[in-house]
Design an enzyme around this catalytic site. Sequence first.
Site, PDB file in Angstrom:
ATOM      1  N   HIS A   1     137.583 100.000  40.268  1.00  0.00           N
ATOM      2  CA  HIS A   1     138.813 101.061  41.298  1.00  0.00           C
ATOM      3  C   HIS A   1     138.699 102.667  41.458  1.00  0.00           C
ATOM      4  O   HIS A   1     138.751 102.773  42.297  1.00  0.00           O
ATOM      5  CB  HIS A   1     140.359 100.918  40.494  1.00  0.00           C
ATOM      6  CG  HIS A   1     141.276 101.616  41.585  1.00  0.00           C
ATOM      7  ND1 HIS A   1     142.098 101.458  42.433  1.00  0.00           N
ATOM      8  CD2 HIS A   1     141.753 102.758  40.587  1.00  0.00           C
ATOM      9  CE1 HIS A   1     142.839 102.680  42.685  1.00  0.00           C
ATOM     10  NE2 HIS A   1     142.905 103.015  41.440  1.00  0.00           N
TER      11      HIS A   1
ATOM     12  N   GLU B   1     146.606 105.879  47.588  1.00  0.00           N
ATOM     13  CA  GLU B   1     146.038 104.955  46.772  1.00  0.00           C
ATOM     14  C   GLU B   1     146.919 103.728  48.602  1.00  0.00           C
ATOM     15  O   GLU B   1     145.851 102.689  48.134  1.00  0.00           O
ATOM     16  CB  GLU B   1     147.367 104.613  45.975  1.00  0.00           C
ATOM     17  CG  GLU B   1     146.981 104.927  44.268  1.00  0.00           C
ATOM     18  CD  GLU B   1     146.307 104.805  44.022  1.00  0.00           C
ATOM     19  OE1 GLU B   1     145.351 104.453  44.404  1.00  0.00           O
ATOM     20  OE2 GLU B   1     145.234 105.452  42.367  1.00  0.00           O
TER      21      GLU B   1
ATOM     22  N   SER C   1     139.868  98.868  47.438  1.00  0.00           N
ATOM     23  CA  SER C   1     139.377  98.262  46.271  1.00  0.00           C
ATOM     24  C   SER C   1     140.019  97.500  45.780  1.00  0.00           C
ATOM     25  O   SER C   1     139.557  97.137  44.729  1.00  0.00           O
ATOM     26  CB  SER C   1     138.880  99.609  44.879  1.00  0.00           C
ATOM     27  OG  SER C   1     140.402  99.686  44.376  1.00  0.00           O
TER      28      SER C   1
HETATM   29  N1  HBI Z   1     146.388 107.902  36.310  1.00  0.00           N
HETATM   30  N2  HBI Z   1     144.415 107.193  35.384  1.00  0.00           N
HETATM   31  C1  HBI Z   1     144.955 107.229  35.910  1.00  0.00           C
HETATM   32  N3  HBI Z   1     144.485 106.422  37.414  1.00  0.00           N
HETATM   33  C2  HBI Z   1     145.451 106.954  38.117  1.00  0.00           C
HETATM   34  O1  HBI Z   1     144.352 106.520  39.541  1.00  0.00           O
HETATM   35  C3  HBI Z   1     146.718 107.412  38.509  1.00  0.00           C
HETATM   36  C4  HBI Z   1     146.566 107.631  36.697  1.00  0.00           C
HETATM   37  N4  HBI Z   1     148.042 108.079  37.509  1.00  0.00           N
HETATM   38  C5  HBI Z   1     149.014 107.953  38.021  1.00  0.00           C
HETATM   39  C6  HBI Z   1     149.005 107.735  39.022  1.00  0.00           C
HETATM   40  N5  HBI Z   1     147.824 107.454  39.082  1.00  0.00           N
HETATM   41  C7  HBI Z   1     149.368 107.723  40.182  1.00  0.00           C
HETATM   42  O2  HBI Z   1     149.968 106.598  40.588  1.00  0.00           O
HETATM   43  C8  HBI Z   1     150.668 108.632  40.567  1.00  0.00           C
HETATM   44  O3  HBI Z   1     151.966 108.877  40.027  1.00  0.00           O
HETATM   45  C9  HBI Z   1     150.241 110.895  39.838  1.00  0.00           C
HETATM   46 FE    FE Z   2     144.120 105.011  41.473  1.00  0.00          FE
END
Ligand code: HBI
Ligand code: FE
Length: 387
Positions: free
Chosen positions: A245, A290, A309
């Site tokens: 991803h 996202e 993805s």
């Molecule tokens: N943690 N490792 C990781 N990867 C992400 O894409 C991710 C995350 N924590 C929170 C997040 N994405 C988002 O959904 C937002 O809450 C910022």
């Molecule tokens: Fe992500």
Amino acid sequence: MRDGMGSLARILKTIDNYKGCIQHLETRPSQVPGVQFDALLKVTMSRINLLQLIRSLRQSTAFAGVNLMSENNISSKTPWFPCHASDLDNCNHLMTKYEPELDMNHPGFADKEYRERRKQIAEIAFAYKYGDPIPSISYTESENATWQRVFNTVLDLMPKHACKEYKVAFGKLQAADIFVPHRIPQLEDVSSFLRKHTGFTLRPAAGLLTARDFLASLAFRVFQSTQYVRHANSPFHTPEPDCIHELLGHIPLLADPSFAQFSQEIGLASLGASDSEIEKLSTVYWFTVEFGLCKENQQLKAYGAALLSSIGELLHALSDKPELRPFEPASTSVQPYQDQEYQPIYYVAESFEDAKEKFRRWVSTMSRPFEVRFNPHTERVEVLDSV
Ligand code: HBI
Ligand code: FE
């Protein structure tokens, strides 16, 4: 104050205008040449009004400067935040709800060997310190095969459905021999690639991080990336982020200057923000980084990492089923969302530049009583609470 007590009267009037209540007032002759008086004022007022009061006072030339002293109810209400990229060593708190041990729907829940492998790779992230090279992983044949299956579907769908910025960066990653079908790219190679294009770098993450920690790293142009691979039985879906991803979804656009800037601005806005504002910033992140769609020559394209993805959701997003709304931070940031099924609503940006403009205007309405600026030479965030 440059023109005596007359300007003090104006300060008091301005404080009154912003509904501030004066607790304490002291003046003394100033030591600074050309400045007649220093005044120390203790006021109680809401954070939003305080921010506007400071802006308003800064605009007046009668004052040599307005300094915000560290006040109890500001310093205690402002959460700790990292000020240097090395402080991100403390920003690795996990949300464990989708880990294979705890989530019964995780395809690896009942697979002990998978859970061990995932854990072993996650250990690298816990041990990682700022400045270390990212350790490489010898991915197994089965892990590389999972990558290859997803990689090939992205190759199929990308020409028609991905935005042009994604395609351009993807091509560069292929030309650099980083994106190839038969092996998973190493994070260290990807990090060096990004550094050359936008100054973004990677650090390994052990899983889904808290929104606060995850967003904070973006302020330093650091992307926290997982390094383990989804379960082999479920190549096209994973409940938690995995490196497929991150690599196929996030990495190409982080090599695009405009998108990189947008990402960093979300990060900067999150530093020291209240919990409810972190929630709003996460929601903006969700519907843009996202799941974002954008327009290109009247056509709808995907730029969101979770879409690019995930073939299933990409086709759903671009079908006539979901509702599409224009990206508008004030409303997008409060739209409830879920992460179990395909989204019923997607937000469409006119362009990255337009999304950034709108985002900036919205961030300026947030209540944080200081501003921040990233100094790329020192990798330090400078707090501007006085002029
Ligand atoms: N943690 N490792 C990781 N990867 C992400 O894409 C991710 C995350 N924590 C929170 C997040 N994405 C988002 O959904 C937002 O809450 C910022
Ligand atoms: Fe992500």
